[in-house]
Scaffold this active site. Structure first.
Site, PDB file in Angstrom:
ATOM      1  N   GLU A 498       6.200  -5.058  58.685  1.00  0.00           N
ATOM      2  CA  GLU A 498       7.667  -5.083  58.669  1.00  0.00           C
ATOM      3  C   GLU A 498       8.338  -4.492  59.906  1.00  0.00           C
ATOM      4  O   GLU A 498       9.548  -4.258  59.905  1.00  0.00           O
ATOM      5  CB  GLU A 498       8.208  -4.395  57.408  1.00  0.00           C
ATOM      6  CG  GLU A 498       7.778  -5.094  56.128  1.00  0.00           C
ATOM      7  CD  GLU A 498       8.387  -4.511  54.860  1.00  0.00           C
ATOM      8  OE1 GLU A 498       8.370  -5.201  53.830  1.00  0.00           O
ATOM      9  OE2 GLU A 498       8.896  -3.373  54.913  1.00  0.00           O
ATOM     10  N   GLU A 595       4.976 -10.680  50.356  1.00  0.00           N
ATOM     11  CA  GLU A 595       5.383  -9.541  49.530  1.00  0.00           C
ATOM     12  C   GLU A 595       6.538  -9.961  48.639  1.00  0.00           C
ATOM     13  O   GLU A 595       7.486 -10.601  49.102  1.00  0.00           O
ATOM     14  CB  GLU A 595       5.834  -8.334  50.369  1.00  0.00           C
ATOM     15  CG  GLU A 595       4.751  -7.452  50.915  1.00  0.00           C
ATOM     16  CD  GLU A 595       5.317  -6.144  51.467  1.00  0.00           C
ATOM     17  OE1 GLU A 595       6.363  -5.675  50.952  1.00  0.00           O
ATOM     18  OE2 GLU A 595       4.726  -5.595  52.414  1.00  0.00           O
TER      19      GLU A 595
END
Length: 919
Positions: A498, A595
């Protein structure tokens, strides 16, 4: 003398010869605090927290509020020390090294009061030359520096500009500046875990003595030549040559099952030398390839590599070789902007279905032996001692006994990974805020057919790029690639978790004028350093810079995209706790979703171990303390109230247990709806969106007993979500959903071949155990590796039987061939269950019987029961199914215990819950 000889035989590394000896220093050490006021024995591998707990100087660190109570441990500077003898004449060896497989984290190492080196990276091997320091009797010390203080000081020293984030959110109760230390990032806290910045020697440590030369590392990569359709094997072996003269010899590579034997001459010059071999596999033998779980076998071949050198010196390495290819396909899609993003294994497109892996414990020394009772471990060690002193066991027998003990210790990892396979998963993403897992993890994944998306250990932060930091990272990355690249389970390297999104979506409120500096740091770290090393060390699998990323588009935009969450490229992470999770239109029709998820609480039997009676309320201080995601407890109840009534009971404990159950119901249903949406989107493009080829929900496992996104509780107990995953990841699955008052059923197939099936659709009323309507389609072809529309009917027409309404009826459906059930029986709710009419309290009974190593639970219900939950408390094991919709009067479910139990014990622990029993 006999004991010393046995120790050498037992501790000598694989393939050692007369010119190389290895002596492990694992076992008992001494540990003392910074001011010397506390001294205690400790084990290596291990950490300070574990040693304090084992000596009963602290409670279980996971108990209640102990993560705050024991913060002082991480803020102290501890020292590890050990006195040891060398059971051979050390003066006769040309080179002696002290090797640490893993130190956590910042230390100065002293041997006989001489400083021999420093460490600052948890993720790499350290080797120190001690040739001129080692004696017959030695004293070793490791002076640790608090990781928290070290990170703080490194941040202060970085004066040119800030490198955010400074600290985790207050709700995490964590430590600051973790991005300045090469250590498990979540050890400073995360939104699902505690802050335990450990100190210790967390992997093996040993003395290596050798003459002439030494084999430092050995790695290999199978490679397929498409042009001539031939398998080859690239083998790299690194030697340290201490001889001043060239060392001549021969290398023999043998893979008997493939009738492949390859021999060549080698010459090793003084210094560090790498021998690169390129072995052609016999073309006349069919090579069986390694396949992911559900797609074929995990065939491997035994290989030995023997180096026979001058003077009778030899090195032999044995390994299992698996052959497979992997490709990441990013190419244009008809009627859609952007590019595809999917993986081919052995030329076949594979839908990746699975979850994300986090560290299994804050204290890594507890991971492998957690399920082995302490008396069994002590018993095993005692037998090794008895074998040495009293029975004069042979070295092979001793090694076999040690291997058996080690095998039993590995059960913990095997259990968690087997649970993933048992839920029909084929992929785990090793998340970048944890650790590069131990060797056994990847070996199990190889054997079980679990594909691994391997992040490098950088997560949710920007990172410094000063010289020392980059040097440390380069050593870490090089070491880890060489250690891991031989595993077929690893299918891709990913630079970080991320961080592209954090940078470009401005999570840390970076000023626009400073953005170029941080972009430059990002490219320097992940592209100019990590990517460069990956491309040099491993040409057999793809590398992506981040997750999520836009892949090829991110590269085209200078390695960072303006919108890293673009659903037309790469992978996405998606979380939305406020919207209705039963509405599939809230989910992104992306190429790959790596995710997504929803929180739930673990079961009461898991929480009970680390809490007390005053904690057993959803509003207690403990419940608030254990929740590290801001507003997490509130969000779970808000999502639940969209479709369910909250528990109401005069008994506070009963209400607490029922609320825990309801959060698991909510989580399971939410992730089911979302995953089924991704699976049915694999073969279609709608409004330019689709061709989804991966669904990895967050997260598989827990690091402690607390609310999280996991489907496996700490200890391995299956949550309701994990039982649901066993269904929604099934290789053949019917998926139902509504759009504009029309009910659709898609068929999803992960199979390699077409199959002839029929679809049966049944309508049930909540008030009856017999279906009121049933229809079965004609036989049709379900195409391999596709999703397709199977059934379509307006909801009013579907309900046109026995006066059904949305509130009074539910739909079930399944795929079969004749009398053979080919898919799970799926269901579709036509309204929120809090509006259901005719739903009665179900009296569910069970008769338990033993059938070999398993137990059968013969269930009988008085009414239709949604979300039937069978629980046997703390007895380790899993059911064949759980959390199910029971629409028939009887049903038999199997229980698979993970340790010996009895019918009586199960009967005493058994409790059944269904939705209506909590009101």
């Amino acid at each position: 003398m006999c004991l010393r000889l046995l120790l050498l035989l037992a501790l000598c590394s694989a393939g050692c010869s007369a010119a190389a000896l290895s002596l492990s220093l694992r076992g008992s050490w001494r540990i003392r605090s910074g001011n010397g006021s506390l001294e205690l024995p400790g084990k290596v591998p291990g950490c300070v927290h574990s040693a304090l707990f084992q000596q009963r100087l602290i409670q279980d660190p996971y108990y209640r509020f102990n993560n705050l109570k024991y913060r002082w441990i991480a803020l102290d500077n501890w020292t590890y020390s050990k006195k040891f003898e060398i059971p051979f004449d050390i003066s006769k060896w040309q080179k002696v090294n002290l090797v640490f497989e893993g130190i956590d984290t910042v230390t100065e190492v002293l041997l006989n009061n001489v400083s021999i080196g420093k460490t600052d990276n948890m993720f790499r091997r350290y080797s120190f030359d001690i040739t001129h320091v080692i004696k017959a009797v030695n004293f070793i010390e490791l002076h640790f520096q608090s990781a928290v203080i070290y990170a703080r000081n490194r941040s202060k020293a970085h004066t040119c500009y800030k490198v955010p984030p400074k600290c985790p959110p207050p709700v995490q109760e964590g430590e600051c500046h973790v991005n300045f230390i090469r250590k498990e990032q979540c050890s400073f806290s995360w939104d699902w875990g505690p802050s335990f910045p450990t100190q210790g020697i967390w992997k093996d440590v040993r003395i290596e003595a050798y003459d002439i030369c030494h084999l430092d590392y050995f790695t290999f990569s199978p490679m397929y030549d498409n042009n001539i359709q031939e398998w080859n094997l690239k083998i790299d072996s690194s030697f340290h040559v201490v001889s001043s003269k060239p060392v001549l010899g021969q290398v023999v590579v043998s893979i008997p099952e493939l009738q492949t034997q390859w021999t060549d001459s080698i010459e090793l010059q003084h210094g560090k030398r790498t021998v690169k071999l390129f072995v052609k596999i016999n073309k006349n033998i069919t090579v069986k390839t390694w396949w992911p779980h559900g797609h074929g076998n995990q065939t491997g071949y035994n290989m030995t590599v023997l180096f026979k050198l001058d003077g009778g010196l030899s090195f032999e390495r044995s390994a299992k070789v698996y052959f497979r290819t992997v490709e990441l396909i990013e190419e244009p899609i008809e009627k859609s902007p952007g590019l595809s993003f999917y993986f081919k294994i052995n030329g076949l497109p594979i839908f990746l279905k699975g979850s994300n892996w986090i560290p299994a414990d804050s204290f890594q020394d507890r991971v492998t032996p957690a399920l082995l009772p302490m008396n069994v471990k002590l018993f095993s060690r005692q037998w090794i001692i008895y074998c040495l002193f009293f029975f004069k066991c042979s070295a092979p027998l001793l090694a076999g006994l040690a291997a058996a003990v080690q095998h039993s210790w590995a059960n913990w990892l095997r259990l968690l990974l087997q649970s993933a396979v048992d839920a029909n998963m084929n992929t785990l993403r090793v998340w970048g805020g944890g650790i590069y897992e131990q060797d056994e993890f990847y070996e199990f994944c190889d054997e079980l057919g679990i594909m691994v998306w391997q992040d490098f250990m950088f997560a949710c932060a920007l990172y410094p790029t000063d010289r020392d930091f980059l040097n440390s990272v380069r050593a870490e990355v090089t070491y880890q690639i060489r250690r891991l690249k031989s595993h077929p389970s690893i299918i891709t390297w990913s630079g970080n978790n991320e961080n592209e999104a954090a940078l470009m979506m401005n999570w840390y409120n970076v000023q626009p004028s400073d953005l170029p500096t941080y972009i430059n740091d990002y490219v320097t770290l992940y592209v100019k350093n990590i990517r460069k090393i990956v491309l040099t060390e491993d040409q057999t699998r793809p590398f992506i810079t981040s997750s999520p990323t836009n892949g090829a588009k991110s590269i085209a935009e200078g390695w960072v995209s303006k919108n890293p969450y673009d659903t037309n490229f790469g992978d996405v992470h998606f979380y939305d706790y406020g919207s209705d999770c039963w509405n599939w239109k809230n989910f992104p029709k992306a190429r790959f979703v790596s995710e997504y998820g929803y929180q739930s609480w673990p079961s009461f039997s898991t929480l009970e171990k680390v809490s007390s009676g005053e904690d057993w309320s959803y509003e207690s201080k403990f419940s608030l303390h254990r929740q590290h995601h801001a507003s997490g407890n509130y969000e779970m109840l808000q999502q639940a109230t969209l479709h369910f009534k909250l528990p109401r009971s005069a008994d506070q404990l009963r209400t607490f247990k029922d609320t825990l159950y309801l959060t698991q119901v909510m989580q399971a249903q939410c992730v089911k709806t979302e995953t089924e949406f991704y699976r049915r989107s694999r073969s279609e493009i709608v409004d330019g969106k689709g061709q989804t080829m991966g669904a990895l929900y967050w997260q598989l496992n827990d690091i402690w007993q607390a609310p999280s996104w996991s489907s496996l509780e700490y200890g391995g107990k299956w949550k309701m979500l994990h039982y649901f995953a066993r269904h929604f990841f099934a290789p053949l699955l019917p998926v139902g959903f509504e759009d504009e008052d029309v009910f659709f059923i898609y068929g999803v197939s992960d199979l390699h071949s077409d199959c002839m099936v029929t679809l049966t659709v049944r309508v049930h009323t909540w008030s009856s155990l017999k279906p009121v309507c049933s229809e079965t389609t004609k036989l049709f072809v379900m195409k391999a590796g596709e999703s397709a529309l199977l059934y379509k009917k307006p909801v009013p027409k579907l309900l046109n039987c026995n006066k059904c309404t949305r509130q009074s009826c539910v739909v079930t459906f399944y795929l079969s061939a004749g009398s053979q059930l080919l898919s799970p029986t799926n269901y579709h709710f036509l309204s929120s269950l809090k509006k259901a009419k005719g739903l009665h309290k179900a009296n569910i009974t069970a008769i338990i019987s033993q059938q070999g190593n398993t137990f059968a639970f013969a269930l009988e219900t008085s009414a239709v029961a949604p979300f039937v939950w069978l629980d046997v408390g703390g007895i380790p094991g899993r059911f064949s199914d759980n959390g199910f919709l029971m629409t028939e009067k009887t049903r038999t479910v199997s229980f698979y215990p993970w340790k010996p139990t009895s019918k009586r014990e199960l009967e005493q622990s058994f409790h059944v819950t269904s939705l209506t029993s909590i009101y």
